[in-house]
Design an enzyme around this catalytic site. Structure first.
Site, PDB file in Angstrom:
ATOM      1  N   LYS A   1     -23.610  14.628 -15.527  1.00 58.90           N
ATOM      2  CA  LYS A   1     -23.843  13.560 -14.831  1.00 58.90           C
ATOM      3  C   LYS A   1     -23.963  13.632 -13.278  1.00 58.90           C
ATOM      4  CE  LYS A   1     -20.474  11.055 -17.852  1.00 58.90           C
ATOM      5  NZ  LYS A   1     -21.279   9.739 -18.340  1.00 58.90           N
TER       6      LYS A   1
ATOM      7  N   ASN B   1     -16.248   7.900 -26.787  1.00 56.44           N
ATOM      8  CA  ASN B   1     -16.418   8.262 -25.238  1.00 56.44           C
ATOM      9  C   ASN B   1     -16.217   6.756 -24.612  1.00 56.44           C
ATOM     10  OD1 ASN B   1     -18.409   7.781 -22.777  1.00 56.44           O
ATOM     11  ND2 ASN B   1     -19.568   8.167 -24.636  1.00 56.44           N
ATOM     12  N   ARG B   2     -15.199   6.732 -23.347  1.00 59.44           N
ATOM     13  CA  ARG B   2     -15.552   5.488 -22.490  1.00 59.44           C
ATOM     14  C   ARG B   2     -15.219   5.915 -21.175  1.00 59.44           C
ATOM     15  NH1 ARG B   2     -10.195   4.338 -25.586  1.00 59.44           N
ATOM     16  NH2 ARG B   2      -8.633   5.457 -24.292  1.00 59.44           N
ATOM     17  N   MET B   3     -16.036   7.115 -20.729  1.00 58.84           N
ATOM     18  CA  MET B   3     -16.070   7.789 -19.420  1.00 58.84           C
ATOM     19  C   MET B   3     -16.276   6.474 -18.102  1.00 58.84           C
ATOM     20  SD  MET B   3     -15.749  10.846 -20.435  1.00 58.84           S
ATOM     21  CE  MET B   3     -15.828  11.739 -18.897  1.00 58.84           C
TER      22      MET B   3
ATOM     23  N   PHE C   1     -19.203   5.778 -16.398  1.00 57.73           N
ATOM     24  CA  PHE C   1     -19.781   6.322 -15.085  1.00 57.73           C
ATOM     25  C   PHE C   1     -19.210   7.200 -14.057  1.00 57.73           C
ATOM     26  CE2 PHE C   1     -23.257   2.659 -16.003  1.00 57.73           C
ATOM     27  CZ  PHE C   1     -23.660   3.348 -16.991  1.00 57.73           C
TER      28      PHE C   1
ATOM     29  N   ASN D   1     -31.237   9.567 -15.147  1.00 59.17           N
ATOM     30  CA  ASN D   1     -31.090   8.490 -15.676  1.00 59.17           C
ATOM     31  C   ASN D   1     -29.899   7.660 -14.680  1.00 59.17           C
ATOM     32  OD1 ASN D   1     -28.776   6.746 -17.114  1.00 59.17           O
ATOM     33  ND2 ASN D   1     -29.667   7.580 -19.130  1.00 59.17           N
TER      34      ASN D   1
ATOM     35  N   SER E   1     -24.941   1.338 -21.544  1.00 66.36           N
ATOM     36  CA  SER E   1     -23.483   1.762 -21.840  1.00 66.36           C
ATOM     37  C   SER E   1     -22.658   0.800 -22.242  1.00 66.36           C
ATOM     38  CB  SER E   1     -23.026   2.555 -20.749  1.00 66.36           C
ATOM     39  OG  SER E   1     -21.890   2.794 -20.668  1.00 66.36           O
TER      40      SER E   1
ATOM     41  N   ASN F   1     -19.346   1.107 -21.827  1.00 65.10           N
ATOM     42  CA  ASN F   1     -18.230   1.365 -21.198  1.00 65.10           C
ATOM     43  C   ASN F   1     -18.171   0.844 -19.724  1.00 65.10           C
ATOM     44  OD1 ASN F   1     -17.148   2.886 -23.283  1.00 65.10           O
ATOM     45  ND2 ASN F   1     -18.430   4.360 -22.579  1.00 65.10           N
ATOM     46  N   THR F   2     -19.117  -0.114 -19.115  1.00 68.64           N
ATOM     47  CA  THR F   2     -19.052  -0.942 -18.200  1.00 68.64           C
ATOM     48  C   THR F   2     -19.204  -2.289 -18.441  1.00 68.64           C
ATOM     49  OG1 THR F   2     -19.901   1.002 -16.811  1.00 68.64           O
ATOM     50  CG2 THR F   2     -20.192  -1.199 -15.820  1.00 68.64           C
TER      51      THR F   2
ATOM     52  N   LYS G   1     -33.115   2.694 -21.567  1.00 67.69           N
ATOM     53  CA  LYS G   1     -32.370   2.909 -22.591  1.00 67.69           C
ATOM     54  C   LYS G   1     -31.597   1.816 -23.183  1.00 67.69           C
ATOM     55  CE  LYS G   1     -29.035   6.507 -23.640  1.00 67.69           C
ATOM     56  NZ  LYS G   1     -28.391   7.938 -23.382  1.00 67.69           N
TER      57      LYS G   1
ATOM     58  N   ASN H   1     -28.435   4.377 -26.994  1.00 73.61           N
ATOM     59  CA  ASN H   1     -27.026   4.857 -26.416  1.00 73.61           C
ATOM     60  C   ASN H   1     -25.876   4.842 -27.489  1.00 73.61           C
ATOM     61  OD1 ASN H   1     -25.017   4.960 -24.556  1.00 73.61           O
ATOM     62  ND2 ASN H   1     -26.502   4.167 -22.874  1.00 73.61           N
ATOM     63  N   THR H   2     -24.855   4.911 -27.210  1.00 73.12           N
ATOM     64  CA  THR H   2     -23.734   4.977 -28.153  1.00 73.12           C
ATOM     65  C   THR H   2     -23.465   3.685 -28.917  1.00 73.12           C
ATOM     66  OG1 THR H   2     -22.144   4.627 -26.700  1.00 73.12           O
ATOM     67  CG2 THR H   2     -22.444   6.757 -27.215  1.00 73.12           C
TER      68      THR H   2
ATOM     69  N   GLY I   1     -22.891  10.731 -32.382  1.00 74.14           N
ATOM     70  CA  GLY I   1     -23.029  11.919 -33.671  1.00 74.14           C
ATOM     71  C   GLY I   1     -23.328  11.363 -34.870  1.00 74.14           C
TER      72      GLY I   1
HETATM   73  C1  LIG Z   1     -19.267  12.181 -23.386  1.00 75.53           C
HETATM   74  C2  LIG Z   1     -20.644  11.421 -23.461  1.00 75.53           C
HETATM   75  C3  LIG Z   1     -20.944  10.737 -22.220  1.00 75.53           C
HETATM   76  C4  LIG Z   1     -22.196  10.044 -22.237  1.00 75.53           C
HETATM   77  N1  LIG Z   1     -22.755   9.549 -20.893  1.00 75.53           N
HETATM   78  C5  LIG Z   1     -23.671   8.687 -20.781  1.00 75.53           C
HETATM   79  C6  LIG Z   1     -24.473   8.582 -19.820  1.00 75.53           C
HETATM   80  O1  LIG Z   1     -23.779   8.701 -18.536  1.00 75.53           O
HETATM   81  N2  LIG Z   1     -25.500   7.802 -19.750  1.00 75.53           N
HETATM   82  C7  LIG Z   1     -26.371   7.622 -20.768  1.00 75.53           C
HETATM   83  O2  LIG Z   1     -27.350   6.806 -20.771  1.00 75.53           O
HETATM   84  N3  LIG Z   1     -25.738   8.043 -21.910  1.00 75.53           N
HETATM   85  C8  LIG Z   1     -24.482   8.500 -22.158  1.00 75.53           C
HETATM   86  N4  LIG Z   1     -24.143   9.003 -23.238  1.00 75.53           N
HETATM   87  C9  LIG Z   1     -24.802   8.886 -24.463  1.00 75.53           C
HETATM   88  C10 LIG Z   1     -25.713   9.983 -24.764  1.00 75.53           C
HETATM   89  O3  LIG Z   1     -26.885  10.045 -24.031  1.00 75.53           O
HETATM   90  C11 LIG Z   1     -26.369   9.655 -26.238  1.00 75.53           C
HETATM   91  O4  LIG Z   1     -27.177   8.503 -25.928  1.00 75.53           O
HETATM   92  C12 LIG Z   1     -25.684   9.432 -27.434  1.00 75.53           C
HETATM   93  O5  LIG Z   1     -24.285  10.373 -27.455  1.00 75.53           O
HETATM   94  C13 LIG Z   1     -26.107   9.546 -28.831  1.00 75.53           C
HETATM   95  O6  LIG Z   1     -26.749  10.996 -28.955  1.00 75.53           O
HETATM   96  P1  LIG Z   1     -25.836  11.781 -29.793  1.00 75.53           P
HETATM   97  O7  LIG Z   1     -25.312  11.346 -31.016  1.00 75.53           O
HETATM   98  O8  LIG Z   1     -26.836  13.032 -29.963  1.00 75.53           O
HETATM   99  O9  LIG Z   1     -24.452  12.130 -28.805  1.00 75.53           O
HETATM  100  C14 LIG Z   1     -22.990   9.721 -23.368  1.00 75.53           C
HETATM  101  C15 LIG Z   1     -22.688  10.316 -24.567  1.00 75.53           C
HETATM  102  C16 LIG Z   1     -21.447  11.103 -24.690  1.00 75.53           C
HETATM  103  C17 LIG Z   1     -20.863  11.729 -25.773  1.00 75.53           C
END
Ligand SMILES: Cc1cc2nc3c(=O)[nH]c(=O)nc-3n(C[C@H](O)[C@H](O)[C@H](O)COP(=O)(O)O)c2cc1C
Length: 357
Positions: free
Chosen positions: A72, A117-119, A121, A146, A182, A184-185, A217, A245-246, A266
């Site tokens: 990040k 995750n619910r980091m 930002f 990003n 995201s 988480n915001t 995204k 995204n997630t 995942g």
């Molecule tokens: C711990 C974590 C933090 C993430 N932080 C961001 C982020 O800051 N910005 C973003 O666009 N996506 C973020 N993502 C999402 C990933 O970029 C990706 O879109 C998502 O995890 C799906 O891919 P994967 O299944 O290969 O992990 C985050 C994912 C994880 C697991």
């Protein structure tokens, strides 16, 4: 091997965020060591010629990139290419620093090969990131940046904040990703609504004098009719789409995880995001660059996204479960998929899952 038998059990014995911090520290140490890069890339193989690709006006040694969220604050951009990535997407970076959500905010769902995750930002903001990237010099692979949004930014301030973050980081990115997805915001995903997104993209394009590619995204939970609505706007104001995204869905993970707030990534996300890649490809008639991300663990997973319409792919969770050899293995398997089907390049396979015509 070493990762599966020793390193991963040791890391998975730690709280997930502490494990991530340990890996970051280790990579930063290696980055500072004169032979660190050589050490980490000892197992590096030549990129198969079929994997070299040109997209968004940029040359990629291979199409497998690092997804946003792993680096990040742009601390590891000097060393991460040693793991075999074809590009890195750094961030999300917000304009001002912010601490993110309280811990714990990162969870492994080991049986499902997933992460929640619910980091929120967490990061140091745009200026320190720009300083690090300036010191980095030339990268061996393209760098994506990003852009995120501070949680205290009101919706009508979003165009200004995204544009200002872009302006600060513009000299250092080969492409940019606008993260409006995201979970988480609070309220961020609402910025995917057409009017909001149009204002944000226009504000960025107003200061994008070097015409760097700007991608959006998107989230994997949006209803198809919304996507249809967005396709025309994206085709007009963006160079591409990052899918996805997630997810907020808890399909594919045991019931007790339903209570844990955050975005799921995942394996359980894999097919949902591949279906969305196919849908975006169809709606944009293959004219917009798509970056496929979500649940890629193998070359076949990457190939499925490419056949659905992605020109590039990204990995995050697959790296946590697969370790430092994961990217090289995915690359090797992907090259084998291309060869099996008689494709001489990635470009020949993009969208082929849609059949002729
Ligand atoms: C711990 C974590 C933090 C993430 N932080 C961001 C982020 O800051 N910005 C973003 O666009 N996506 C973020 N993502 C999402 C990933 O970029 C990706 O879109 C998502 O995890 C799906 O891919 P994967 O299944 O290969 O992990 C985050 C994912 C994880 C697991």
């Amino acid at each position: 091997m070493l990762y599966d038998s020793i390193l991963r059990p040791a890391l998975f014995g730690l709280d997930a965020e502490r494990a991530h911090d340990s890996v970051v520290n280790l990579l930063c140490v290696l980055q500072r060591m004169p032979l660190g890069y050589r050490l980490l890339s000892l197992a590096e193989e030549e990129n198969a010629p079929s994997l070299q690709t040109e997209v968004l006006g940029l040359k990629f040694p291979n199409p497998v990139g690092l997804a946003a969220g792993f680096d990040k604050d742009c601390r590891m951009a000097g060393i991460l290419p040693a793991l075999g990535f074809g590009f890195l997407e750094l961030g999300s970076i917000t304009l001002r620093p912010q601490p993110g959500n309280p811990r714990p905010r990162l969870f492994r769902v080991v049986g499902a090969e997933a992460i929640i995750n619910r980091m929120g930002f967490n990061g140091e903001g745009a200026l320190p990131a720009a300083g690090r990237l300036e010191a980095l010099g030339r990268s061996p692979v393209p760098l994506g940046i990003n852009l995120g949004l501070n949680k205290d930014c009101p919706h009508d301030g979003a165009p200004r904040d995204y544009a200002e973050t872009f302006r600060i980081l513009e000299p250092f990115g080969d492409y940019f990703a606008v993260n409006v997805s995201s979970p988480n915001t609070l309220g961020l995903r609402a910025l995917q609504e057409k009017l909001h997104l149009e204002r944000i993209l226009r504000a960025i394009q107003d200061v994008n004098t070097a015409r760097k590619p700007v991608l959006v995204k998107i989230d994997p939970d949006m209803p198809p009719e919304h996507l249809k609505d967005l396709a025309a706007l994206l085709a007009c104001l963006a160079a591409g789409v990052i899918v996805s995204n997630t997810t907020l869905s808890r399909d594919g993970v045991p019931g007790d995880w339903a209570m844990i707030r955050g975005g799921l990534s995942g394996k359980p996300l894999r097919d949902r995001s591949t279906r969305l890649v196919a849908e975006v490809y169809r709606l944009t008639e293959g004219k917009l660059t798509i970056v496929g991300v979500g649940g890629i663990f193998t070359g076949a997973d990457a190939y499925d996204k490419i056949r659905a319409g992605a020109s590039l792919v990204e990995v995050y969770t697959g790296l946590v479960y697969g370790g430092p050899g994961a990217v090289r293995r995915i690359r090797r398997e992907l090259a084998a998929c291309l060869e099996r089907d008689g494709h001489k390049s990635i470009g020949e396979a993009v969208g082929k899952g849609h059949g002729p015509g």
